[in-house]
Design a protein around this motif. Sequence first.
Motif, PDB file in Angstrom:
ATOM      1  N   LEU A  12      -0.482  12.226  -7.825  1.00  0.00           N
ATOM      2  CA  LEU A  12      -0.159  12.652  -6.835  1.00  0.00           C
ATOM      3  C   LEU A  12      -0.513  14.084  -6.270  1.00  0.00           C
ATOM      4  O   LEU A  12      -0.572  14.960  -6.852  1.00  0.00           O
ATOM      5  N   HIS A  18       5.087  12.322   2.333  1.00  0.00           N
ATOM      6  CA  HIS A  18       3.752  12.194   2.926  1.00  0.00           C
ATOM      7  C   HIS A  18       2.971  11.787   1.866  1.00  0.00           C
ATOM      8  O   HIS A  18       2.006  10.783   1.754  1.00  0.00           O
ATOM      9  N   SER A  19       3.166  12.829   0.550  1.00  0.00           N
ATOM     10  CA  SER A  19       1.912  12.584  -0.227  1.00  0.00           C
ATOM     11  C   SER A  19       2.628  11.678  -1.338  1.00  0.00           C
ATOM     12  O   SER A  19       2.249  10.816  -1.850  1.00  0.00           O
ATOM     13  N   GLU A  22       0.065   8.350  -1.311  1.00  0.00           N
ATOM     14  CA  GLU A  22      -1.247   8.277  -1.566  1.00  0.00           C
ATOM     15  C   GLU A  22      -1.533   8.052  -2.973  1.00  0.00           C
ATOM     16  O   GLU A  22      -2.069   8.468  -3.440  1.00  0.00           O
ATOM     17  N   ARG A  27      -2.037   3.087  -2.055  1.00  0.00           N
ATOM     18  CA  ARG A  27      -4.127   3.116  -1.554  1.00  0.00           C
ATOM     19  C   ARG A  27      -4.417   2.031  -1.626  1.00  0.00           C
ATOM     20  O   ARG A  27      -5.179   1.018  -0.588  1.00  0.00           O
TER      21      ARG A  27
END
Length: 253
Positions: A12, A18-19, A22, A27
Amino acid sequence: MRALARDYAAALPALDTHSLMEGELLRAQDVRLEFMPMGERDGAYDPENKVILINSLSRPERQRFTLAHEISHALLLSDDDLLSDLHDTYEGERLESMIETLCNVGASGILISDALMEEVLQRHGPSARALAELVRRADVSGSAALYALSEAASGQVIFAVCAPSGRGEARQLTVRVGGSTAGVKYPLRPGTPIPDEHPVQIAFETGLEINVKSYVPFRSGRKMPAWVGVYPDGSGRRVFASFNLDPASYSGA
């Protein structure tokens, strides 16, 4: 579960809300994040609709832990061997309970690094102050810090986050979340009341850190000798507690 969580966190860019979304797994599956009022529920993961739901009314630190918890559900579902072992070993409510426990382990593994844990344990040992330090430095909930510390610490130690329950004058300090190191058979269960004269209650009322020989206040009434450490979090709403059962810790050695 912790290995899955560590691998996910290592890739990460950061550990903000938010991260956390990811990660490669989310994803690749196009999982999206949505915030909405959810009543008493903190969150949920819906693999069919590829969405993680977070209660928009929860505290930010609780939202972050819940997100890591729901990501852990996705990680668990992606590991066929682990999932198969769980279904082979448990069933019914016990299976659901074990899954939730593993996802709590995963959440703490994502949010609290091994380096931070090692540093905190070296400075403070398996104590209430260590629990409070993890909450502050990792910006996680008391639950997340407790799960991580319980797994990483050695010795025979019980940990608890305590806060008032009930309303008005009937409010009583109780265990909100409890855990223990691997060597302890009986942890403090959520809902366990704290006696008025106990150091945990005194620390909550005075706002002062306490370290003293006392006992573990089990719901059954049994008083197991322990070196008790209590660290108020400064908000006046909760205290962190540790109960070291090693005789050397409360015999003055």
